[in-house]
Design a protein around this motif. Structure first.
Motif, PDB file in Angstrom:
ATOM      1  N   MET A 180     -11.835  -4.691   6.924  1.00 19.44           N
ATOM      2  CA  MET A 180     -10.758  -3.966   7.667  1.00 19.44           C
ATOM      3  C   MET A 180     -11.281  -4.373   9.177  1.00 19.44           C
ATOM      4  N   SER A 206      -0.745  -4.122   8.093  1.00 21.90           N
ATOM      5  CA  SER A 206       0.660  -4.007   8.475  1.00 21.90           C
ATOM      6  C   SER A 206       0.789  -4.882  10.173  1.00 21.90           C
ATOM      7  N   LYS A 220       0.160   4.337  -0.500  1.00 19.24           N
ATOM      8  CA  LYS A 220      -0.672   5.839  -0.308  1.00 19.24           C
ATOM      9  C   LYS A 220       0.149   7.010   0.491  1.00 19.24           C
ATOM     10  N   ASN A 251      -5.713   4.614  -2.221  1.00 25.69           N
ATOM     11  CA  ASN A 251      -6.690   4.994  -1.564  1.00 25.69           C
ATOM     12  C   ASN A 251      -7.183   6.334  -1.984  1.00 25.69           C
ATOM     13  N   VAL A 310       0.763  -0.983   0.004  1.00 26.24           N
ATOM     14  CA  VAL A 310       0.084   0.022   0.213  1.00 26.24           C
ATOM     15  C   VAL A 310       1.088   1.142   0.017  1.00 26.24           C
ATOM     16  N   ARG A 331      -2.936  -6.340   2.541  1.00 29.10           N
ATOM     17  CA  ARG A 331      -2.559  -5.004   2.239  1.00 29.10           C
ATOM     18  C   ARG A 331      -1.746  -4.248   3.110  1.00 29.10           C
ATOM     19  N   ILE A 332      -0.547  -4.257   2.659  1.00 27.55           N
ATOM     20  CA  ILE A 332       0.478  -3.632   3.900  1.00 27.55           C
ATOM     21  C   ILE A 332       1.112  -2.364   3.506  1.00 27.55           C
ATOM     22  N   GLY A 333       1.072  -1.524   4.400  1.00 33.14           N
ATOM     23  CA  GLY A 333       1.733  -0.127   3.893  1.00 33.14           C
ATOM     24  C   GLY A 333       2.685   0.106   4.861  1.00 33.14           C
ATOM     25  N   ARG A 334       2.502   0.418   5.956  1.00 34.18           N
ATOM     26  CA  ARG A 334       3.549   1.001   6.923  1.00 34.18           C
ATOM     27  C   ARG A 334       4.646   0.080   7.111  1.00 34.18           C
ATOM     28  N   MET A 345     -13.812  -8.242   0.985  1.00 34.62           N
ATOM     29  CA  MET A 345     -12.713  -7.362   1.550  1.00 34.62           C
ATOM     30  C   MET A 345     -13.254  -6.837   2.920  1.00 34.62           C
ATOM     31  N   ILE A 400      -8.224   0.686  -3.134  1.00 37.42           N
ATOM     32  CA  ILE A 400      -8.480   0.187  -1.716  1.00 37.42           C
ATOM     33  C   ILE A 400      -9.427   1.327  -0.920  1.00 37.42           C
TER      34      ILE A 400
HETATM   35  C1  LIG Z   1      -3.753   2.166   4.603  1.00 36.78           C
HETATM   36  C2  LIG Z   1      -4.517   1.005   4.158  1.00 36.78           C
HETATM   37  C3  LIG Z   1      -3.833  -0.074   4.351  1.00 36.78           C
HETATM   38  C4  LIG Z   1      -2.369  -0.430   4.836  1.00 36.78           C
HETATM   39  O1  LIG Z   1      -2.264   0.104   6.234  1.00 36.78           O
HETATM   40  P1  LIG Z   1      -0.946  -0.218   6.944  1.00 36.78           P
HETATM   41  O2  LIG Z   1      -1.407  -0.257   8.353  1.00 36.78           O
HETATM   42  O3  LIG Z   1      -0.101   0.733   6.789  1.00 36.78           O
HETATM   43  O4  LIG Z   1      -0.474  -1.471   6.563  1.00 36.78           O
HETATM   44  C5  LIG Z   1      -4.657  -1.226   4.182  1.00 36.78           C
HETATM   45  N1  LIG Z   1      -6.025  -1.293   3.728  1.00 36.78           N
HETATM   46  C6  LIG Z   1      -6.466   0.054   3.588  1.00 36.78           C
HETATM   47  C7  LIG Z   1      -7.857  -0.058   3.149  1.00 36.78           C
HETATM   48  C8  LIG Z   1      -5.770   1.378   3.933  1.00 36.78           C
HETATM   49  O5  LIG Z   1      -6.511   2.350   3.654  1.00 36.78           O
END
Ligand SMILES: *Cc1c(COP(=O)(O)O)cnc(C)c1O
Length: 230
Positions: A160, A203, A35, A56, A33, A218-221, A158, A76
């Motif tokens: 969260m 993450s 973003k 996003n 991710v 879905r991995i960002g940080r 999907m 996403i």
């Molecule tokens: C930002 C985001 C992520 C990633 O989040 P991290 O905690 O940075 O891994 C995954 N899914 C969605 C929908 C997000 O907005």
């Protein structure tokens, strides 16, 4: 550690978690991710082997997809009707569909683009007010509406999880997996075959998601931020 080491480290750990869960590592796609970073950081991750990226915001999606057209782009984020024409041309998969009117608009724009748009239905499994997604009890109706749209292909679900408690996260992920199995039973063979994806885990909670059957995390940080530790 830089982006490349972090990406490779997670990819390796993801493979281990798959084995531990009795799953084949090829069943789970790591979506980086991007973003919070620019096209340059995306390029670094690609050098480490990343192919799938999540955004996003439509503007960021358009910009980064233009710089890196060979990557696979996932949308996403929150969908706004007036931005759907900016999302559809660039998104291989839209993860965050949960409004009937957005589904119809995606179908219309995809038809004009000459594509069939792959989507996931976002489900609010936890019931938290602040979270997006269709309520559990409304998912069957939304699914049957979406599978009837000729230029939309529903590829799965999907969600969260709430932050902070990994046991709760795991319950949420198991709930989504159970819902997928249940909904799949209601579909015609062709639609059922396409309906195989589970996008869940970020993450902090991706390990729980893999154990519960995620096919995409879905991995960002954990990939892009040097400040992230867990
Ligand atoms: C930002 C985001 C992520 C990633 O989040 P991290 O905690 O940075 O891994 C995954 N899914 C969605 C929908 C997000 O907005």
């Amino acid at each position: 550690m830089g982006i490349q080491e972090r990406y490779r480290g997670i990819q390796e750990e993801l493979a281990q978690e798959c084995v531990r869960a009795g799953r084949n590592p090829s069943e789970v796609t790591l979506i980086a991710v991007s973003k919070t970073v620019g096209p340059e950081e995306v390029g670094l991750a690609m050098q480490a082997g990343a192919r799938d990226f999540g955004e996003n915001r439509p503007d960021e999606l358009m910009c980064k997809a233009a710089v890196h057209p060979q990557a696979t782009w996932h949308f996403i984020g929150n969908i706004q009707s007036r931005r759907i024409h900016d999302i559809v041309p660039h998104a291989a998969l839209i993860h965050s569909l949960f409004h009937e009117n957005h589904a119809r608009k995606i179908d219309e724009v995809a038809r004009l683009e000459g594509k069939v748009q792959d989507v996931l239905l976002e489900v609010n499994v936890s019931g938290e007010q602040s979270k997006g997604g269709v309520a559990l009890q409304d998912a069957p109706e939304l699914l049957s509406l979406c599978v009837a749209l000729p230029n939309v292909r529903v590829r799965g679900l999907m969600t969260m999880a709430p932050q902070g408690d990994l046991n709760v996260a795991r319950e949420v992920f198991e709930g989504l997996a159970a819902l997928k199995a249940q909904l799949r039973e209601t579909l015609e063979p062709q639609a059922a075959a396409a309906f195989d994806g589970l996008s869940m885990g970020m993450s902090e909670d991706w390990r729980e998601a893999v154990a519960a059957g995620a096919t995409m995390v879905r991995i960002g940080r954990a990939v892009f931020s040097d400040a992230f530790t867990d």
